[in-house]
Design a protein around this motif. Structure first.
Motif, PDB file in Angstrom:
ATOM      1  N   TYR A  45      40.086  50.221   1.211  1.00  0.00           N
ATOM      2  CA  TYR A  45      41.429  50.510   1.663  1.00  0.00           C
ATOM      3  C   TYR A  45      42.174  51.197   0.552  1.00  0.00           C
ATOM      4  O   TYR A  45      42.755  50.560  -0.293  1.00  0.00           O
ATOM      5  CB  TYR A  45      42.124  49.219   2.089  1.00  0.00           C
ATOM      6  CG  TYR A  45      42.438  49.260   3.554  1.00  0.00           C
ATOM      7  CD1 TYR A  45      42.685  50.476   4.163  1.00  0.00           C
ATOM      8  CD2 TYR A  45      42.471  48.112   4.322  1.00  0.00           C
ATOM      9  CE1 TYR A  45      42.959  50.535   5.510  1.00  0.00           C
ATOM     10  CE2 TYR A  45      42.743  48.166   5.667  1.00  0.00           C
ATOM     11  CZ  TYR A  45      42.988  49.373   6.256  1.00  0.00           C
ATOM     12  OH  TYR A  45      43.258  49.428   7.583  1.00  0.00           O
ATOM     13  N   SER A  47      44.819  53.601  -1.624  1.00  0.00           N
ATOM     14  CA  SER A  47      46.273  53.591  -1.702  1.00  0.00           C
ATOM     15  C   SER A  47      46.808  54.732  -0.833  1.00  0.00           C
ATOM     16  O   SER A  47      46.077  55.638  -0.465  1.00  0.00           O
ATOM     17  CB  SER A  47      46.688  53.834  -3.142  1.00  0.00           C
ATOM     18  OG  SER A  47      46.356  55.165  -3.486  1.00  0.00           O
ATOM     19  N   PRO A  48      48.105  54.723  -0.539  1.00  0.00           N
ATOM     20  CA  PRO A  48      48.670  55.828   0.227  1.00  0.00           C
ATOM     21  C   PRO A  48      48.443  57.164  -0.460  1.00  0.00           C
ATOM     22  O   PRO A  48      48.257  58.180   0.190  1.00  0.00           O
ATOM     23  CB  PRO A  48      50.149  55.486   0.295  1.00  0.00           C
ATOM     24  CG  PRO A  48      50.210  54.019   0.135  1.00  0.00           C
ATOM     25  CD  PRO A  48      49.086  53.679  -0.813  1.00  0.00           C
ATOM     26  N   ALA A  51      45.180  58.345   0.562  1.00  0.00           N
ATOM     27  CA  ALA A  51      45.265  58.844   1.935  1.00  0.00           C
ATOM     28  C   ALA A  51      45.900  60.235   1.923  1.00  0.00           C
ATOM     29  O   ALA A  51      45.517  61.101   2.683  1.00  0.00           O
ATOM     30  CB  ALA A  51      46.086  57.887   2.795  1.00  0.00           C
ATOM     31  N   ASN A 102      40.330  56.073  10.734  1.00  0.00           N
ATOM     32  CA  ASN A 102      39.711  54.980   9.991  1.00  0.00           C
ATOM     33  C   ASN A 102      38.621  54.399  10.864  1.00  0.00           C
ATOM     34  O   ASN A 102      38.890  53.934  11.991  1.00  0.00           O
ATOM     35  CB  ASN A 102      40.743  53.890   9.661  1.00  0.00           C
ATOM     36  CG  ASN A 102      41.410  54.146   8.315  1.00  0.00           C
ATOM     37  OD1 ASN A 102      40.809  54.748   7.430  1.00  0.00           O
ATOM     38  ND2 ASN A 102      42.635  53.677   8.168  1.00  0.00           N
ATOM     39  N   CYS A 159      49.367  52.868  10.439  1.00  0.00           N
ATOM     40  CA  CYS A 159      48.309  52.290   9.590  1.00  0.00           C
ATOM     41  C   CYS A 159      48.964  51.601   8.401  1.00  0.00           C
ATOM     42  O   CYS A 159      49.987  52.055   7.894  1.00  0.00           O
ATOM     43  CB  CYS A 159      47.354  53.374   9.108  1.00  0.00           C
ATOM     44  SG  CYS A 159      46.113  52.767   7.933  1.00  0.00           S
ATOM     45  N   GLU A 161      48.153  51.768   5.552  1.00  0.00           N
ATOM     46  CA  GLU A 161      48.141  52.693   4.410  1.00  0.00           C
ATOM     47  C   GLU A 161      49.311  53.673   4.429  1.00  0.00           C
ATOM     48  O   GLU A 161      49.368  54.560   3.583  1.00  0.00           O
ATOM     49  CB  GLU A 161      46.846  53.513   4.412  1.00  0.00           C
ATOM     50  CG  GLU A 161      45.603  52.671   4.283  1.00  0.00           C
ATOM     51  CD  GLU A 161      44.351  53.410   4.753  1.00  0.00           C
ATOM     52  OE1 GLU A 161      43.317  53.239   4.130  1.00  0.00           O
ATOM     53  OE2 GLU A 161      44.429  54.165   5.734  1.00  0.00           O
ATOM     54  N   THR A 162      50.195  53.567   5.386  1.00  0.00           N
ATOM     55  CA  THR A 162      51.446  54.335   5.543  1.00  0.00           C
ATOM     56  C   THR A 162      51.318  55.643   6.342  1.00  0.00           C
ATOM     57  O   THR A 162      52.311  56.331   6.511  1.00  0.00           O
ATOM     58  CB  THR A 162      52.210  54.642   4.220  1.00  0.00           C
ATOM     59  OG1 THR A 162      51.543  55.672   3.518  1.00  0.00           O
ATOM     60  CG2 THR A 162      52.377  53.407   3.349  1.00  0.00           C
ATOM     61  N   HIS A 296      53.190  45.936   0.949  1.00  0.00           N
ATOM     62  CA  HIS A 296      51.789  45.644   0.662  1.00  0.00           C
ATOM     63  C   HIS A 296      51.728  45.313  -0.830  1.00  0.00           C
ATOM     64  O   HIS A 296      52.506  45.885  -1.606  1.00  0.00           O
ATOM     65  CB  HIS A 296      50.958  46.894   0.983  1.00  0.00           C
ATOM     66  CG  HIS A 296      49.489  46.691   0.819  1.00  0.00           C
ATOM     67  ND1 HIS A 296      48.875  46.704  -0.408  1.00  0.00           N
ATOM     68  CD2 HIS A 296      48.512  46.467   1.731  1.00  0.00           C
ATOM     69  CE1 HIS A 296      47.573  46.495  -0.235  1.00  0.00           C
ATOM     70  NE2 HIS A 296      47.329  46.345   1.056  1.00  0.00           N
TER      71      HIS A 296
END
Ligand SMILES: Nc1nc2c(c(=O)[nH]1)N[C@H]1C(S)=C(S)[C@@H](COP(=O)(O)O)O[C@H]1N2
Ligand SMILES: [Mo]
Length: 330
Positions: A45, A47-48, A51, A102, A159, A161-162, A296
């Motif tokens: 997972y 970080s933003p 992403a 994802n 999501c 993750e933003t 988060h």
């Protein structure tokens, strides 16, 4: 990153960003992260900011070819759009949603999932409904769809993750299925189990992850009007990367709650273990409702960025769906 204007919180130095190749480099990564206690799931997972790299790639893809498979999916005829669920934001372009996913069974690289699902077959497909129910059943997906009140709903998706999107799912409210199978009084949770086929899903060959992917809801959540079982998107059957042939959509919760390519729904008395909660319980809670005021542990949840356009919006509590679900948590 030159042509994309990133808000300051996304301008994280490259050193702070999880390397994209960690999936292939797990042992190294574990050594590196050992002290921080993040483990494998910390790598998965991203970080933003990580992403964000995908978004950039994605923007380039937008001008490119559509996936070859597009157009090969069965069109869903006589689909009625439910006006109660309009999305309230510009709809995400289909290509954007198709090419940014994802689906860790295939790869951790969001902009590559669509290229890695080639061998996935959504037909034939059976869904088992079991556990604490009066009418356990194994449905062929086509029979199930025919028996259910299929409609279209435009839902926002957020999501953890933003990143976010607005997509028209076709499907049916989960409560329609629950009523059919009649859970016992002592059933308190619904557990969703995704497919398991390591031969075609390379991510599943990693024995350190708790495959198959599982998720869960309380019975009250499962019976809520918003809880939707999607079989299509953009007017046609789901493509593999969106979780064909059946996936959950719970738009007031972070996206990881919505298990894809489901083979089993089981009703249980106790709270089921779930994939992400098993991996990193302090980051991914069982409930996981969207909430801008609960950061988060590794990033803020105050804003979100739309895939496709890059537009940034403030995140809303329950992802703006409080009208339907706030009562569940009072
Ligand atoms: N089986 C399975 N379901 C899954 C995931 C996954 O990796 N495997 N990822 C989840 C996450 S984190 C999100 S955000 C959504 C993404 O759905 P989409 O790719 O269709 O947009 O699927 C969820 N369901
Ligand atoms: Mo997610």
């Amino acid at each position: 990153m030159s042509n994309l204007i990133l808000p300051p919180e996304w301008k994280i130095s490259e050193n702070a960003v999880t390397p994209e190749n960690t999936f292939n480099n797990r042992r190294e990564f574990l050594k590196m992260m050992g002290a921080a206690g993040l483990g494998i799931a910390g790598a998965l997972y991203g970080s933003p900011a990580w992403a964000g790299t995908g978004w950039l790639d994605f923007k380039n893809l937008l001008g490119g070819k559509t996936p070859e498979k597009k157009g090969e999916y069965a069109q869903l005829d006589h689909l009625k759009r439910n006006p109660a669920f309009a999305g309230d934001r510009p709809m995400t372009e289909e290509d954007a949603a198709l090419k940014y996913n994802n689906f860790y069974e295939f790869t951790s690289e969001k902009d590559r999932v669509w290229k890695r699902v080639e061998k996935f077959q959504a037909k034939p497909w059976q869904v088992e409904i079991g556990g604490l129910v009066e009418n356990p059943a194994v449905y062929d997906i086509d029979d199930l769809v025919r028996a259910m009140p299929v409609e279209e709903r435009i839902y926002r998706h957020r999501c953890v993750e933003t990143w976010a999107m607005v997509v028209p799912w076709s499907g049916f409210p989960m409560k329609a299925l629950v009523k059919k199978v009649k859970p016992a009084d002592k059933a308190k949770y619904a557990r969703f189990v995704s497919f398991m086929k390591p031969e075609i899903a390379p991510g599943q060959r990693d024995p350190s992850l708790p495959w198959p992917y599982t998720e869960g809801l309380s019975m009250e959540e499962a019976m809520n009007e918003l809880t939707f079982l999607a079989v299509g998107v953009y007017g046609h059957a789901l493509p593999p990367q969106h979780g064909a042939p059946l996936r959950v959509a719970t738009p007031w919760k972070y996206g990881f709650k919505s298990a894809k390519s489901i083979v089993k729904i089981e009703f249980t008395e106790t709270q089921p273990a779930t994939f992400w909660n098993t991996l990193i319980p302090h980051e991914y809670k069982f409930v996981s409702n969207v909430d801008p005021d609960v950061p988060h542990p590794r990033w803020s949840q105050k804003k979100e960025r739309m895939i496709g356009t890059g537009d940034v919006y403030p995140t809303q509590k329950y992802n703006g769906y409080g009208k339907w679900v706030a009562g569940l948590y009072e």
